[in-house]
Design a protein around this motif. Structure first.
Motif, PDB file in Angstrom:
ATOM      1  N   SER A   6      51.874 -20.238 -43.396  1.00 32.89           N
ATOM      2  CA  SER A   6      51.693 -20.402 -44.837  1.00 32.89           C
ATOM      3  C   SER A   6      50.312 -19.919 -45.235  1.00 32.89           C
ATOM      4  CB  SER A   6      51.840 -21.872 -45.229  1.00 32.89           C
ATOM      5  OG  SER A   6      53.141 -22.315 -44.949  1.00 32.89           O
ATOM      6  N   ILE A   7      50.257 -19.081 -46.234  1.00 29.43           N
ATOM      7  CA  ILE A   7      48.993 -18.542 -46.744  1.00 29.43           C
ATOM      8  C   ILE A   7      48.822 -19.054 -48.163  1.00 29.43           C
ATOM      9  CG2 ILE A   7      47.752 -16.429 -47.359  1.00 29.43           C
ATOM     10  CD1 ILE A   7      49.453 -15.022 -45.165  1.00 29.43           C
ATOM     11  N   PRO A   8      47.693 -19.699 -48.439  1.00 28.36           N
ATOM     12  CA  PRO A   8      47.471 -20.160 -49.813  1.00 28.36           C
ATOM     13  C   PRO A   8      47.590 -18.999 -50.802  1.00 28.36           C
ATOM     14  CG  PRO A   8      45.801 -21.048 -48.346  1.00 28.36           C
ATOM     15  CD  PRO A   8      46.585 -20.036 -47.553  1.00 28.36           C
ATOM     16  N   GLN A   9      48.194 -19.252 -51.942  1.00 29.27           N
ATOM     17  CA  GLN A   9      48.446 -18.197 -52.929  1.00 29.27           C
ATOM     18  C   GLN A   9      47.174 -17.506 -53.389  1.00 29.27           C
ATOM     19  OE1 GLN A   9      50.774 -19.940 -56.056  1.00 29.27           O
ATOM     20  NE2 GLN A   9      52.647 -19.896 -54.865  1.00 29.27           N
ATOM     21  N   HIS A  10      46.076 -18.243 -53.515  1.00 31.84           N
ATOM     22  CA  HIS A  10      44.845 -17.643 -54.022  1.00 31.84           C
ATOM     23  C   HIS A  10      44.121 -16.782 -52.995  1.00 31.84           C
ATOM     24  CE1 HIS A  10      43.611 -21.445 -52.185  1.00 31.84           C
ATOM     25  NE2 HIS A  10      42.404 -20.912 -52.032  1.00 31.84           N
ATOM     26  N   TRP A  11      44.604 -16.698 -51.762  1.00 31.77           N
ATOM     27  CA  TRP A  11      43.986 -15.853 -50.747  1.00 31.77           C
ATOM     28  C   TRP A  11      44.432 -14.399 -50.839  1.00 31.77           C
ATOM     29  CZ3 TRP A  11      43.673 -18.352 -45.245  1.00 31.77           C
ATOM     30  CH2 TRP A  11      42.832 -19.462 -45.291  1.00 31.77           C
ATOM     31  N   GLY A  12      45.587 -14.144 -51.326  1.00 31.33           N
ATOM     32  CA  GLY A  12      46.125 -12.789 -51.253  1.00 31.33           C
ATOM     33  C   GLY A  12      46.786 -12.584 -49.910  1.00 31.33           C
ATOM     34  N   TYR A  13      47.656 -11.620 -49.843  1.00 31.20           N
ATOM     35  CA  TYR A  13      48.430 -11.392 -48.623  1.00 31.20           C
ATOM     36  C   TYR A  13      47.703 -10.389 -47.734  1.00 31.20           C
ATOM     37  CZ  TYR A  13      52.661 -11.450 -45.845  1.00 31.20           C
ATOM     38  OH  TYR A  13      53.550 -11.637 -44.830  1.00 31.20           O
ATOM     39  N   TYR A  32      40.667 -15.473 -42.276  1.00 30.11           N
ATOM     40  CA  TYR A  32      40.299 -15.231 -43.663  1.00 30.11           C
ATOM     41  C   TYR A  32      38.992 -15.939 -43.988  1.00 30.11           C
ATOM     42  CZ  TYR A  32      40.922 -14.718 -48.706  1.00 30.11           C
ATOM     43  OH  TYR A  32      40.768 -14.386 -50.012  1.00 30.11           O
TER      44      TYR A  32
END
Length: 108
Positions: A6-13, A32
């Motif tokens: 899971s990657i936080p949405q505010h990090w970007g992919y 990151y």
């Protein structure tokens, strides 16, 4: 079951994936540096990648996302084709060794 990250949405992919082949090697890991953290202020925010130059190396290199150069489709095809040919030759050698120790018997 497929592992999930899971990657936080505010990090970007991330632009690159684990085990992706690049001009500098194979991606083994990624991390990151979020904006506003000490590490991001010191080194720049965003994705960082851990690459191994080749499968026989014990060295690892760390790159910012902007420093990584992807392989062209032709380069990727050539690398994979060469690896397949290498393993096919290894299989042929092992089959010859197996044939020699079984005396030519196919029932093992």
């Amino acid at each position: 079951m497929q592992p999930t990250i899971s990657i936080p949405q505010h990090w970007g992919y991330p632009r690159f994936a684990l085990q992706q082949r690049t001009k500098d090697g194979i991606i083994l890991g990624l991390y990151y540096y979020p904006n506003g953290t000490e590490l991001a202020e010191q080194f720049g925010d965003g994705w960082r990648y851990v690459l191994m130059p080749n499968k026989n190396s014990d060295e690892l290199f760390h790159f910012q996302e902007s420093q990584i150069q992807p392989l062209s489709p032709q380069e990727l095809f050539s690398q994979i084709r060469a690896e397949i040919e290498f393993y096919q030759s290894q299989i042929a050698i092992l089959q010859q060794q197996l044939f020699a120790i079984t005396g030519g018997s196919t029932n093992g």
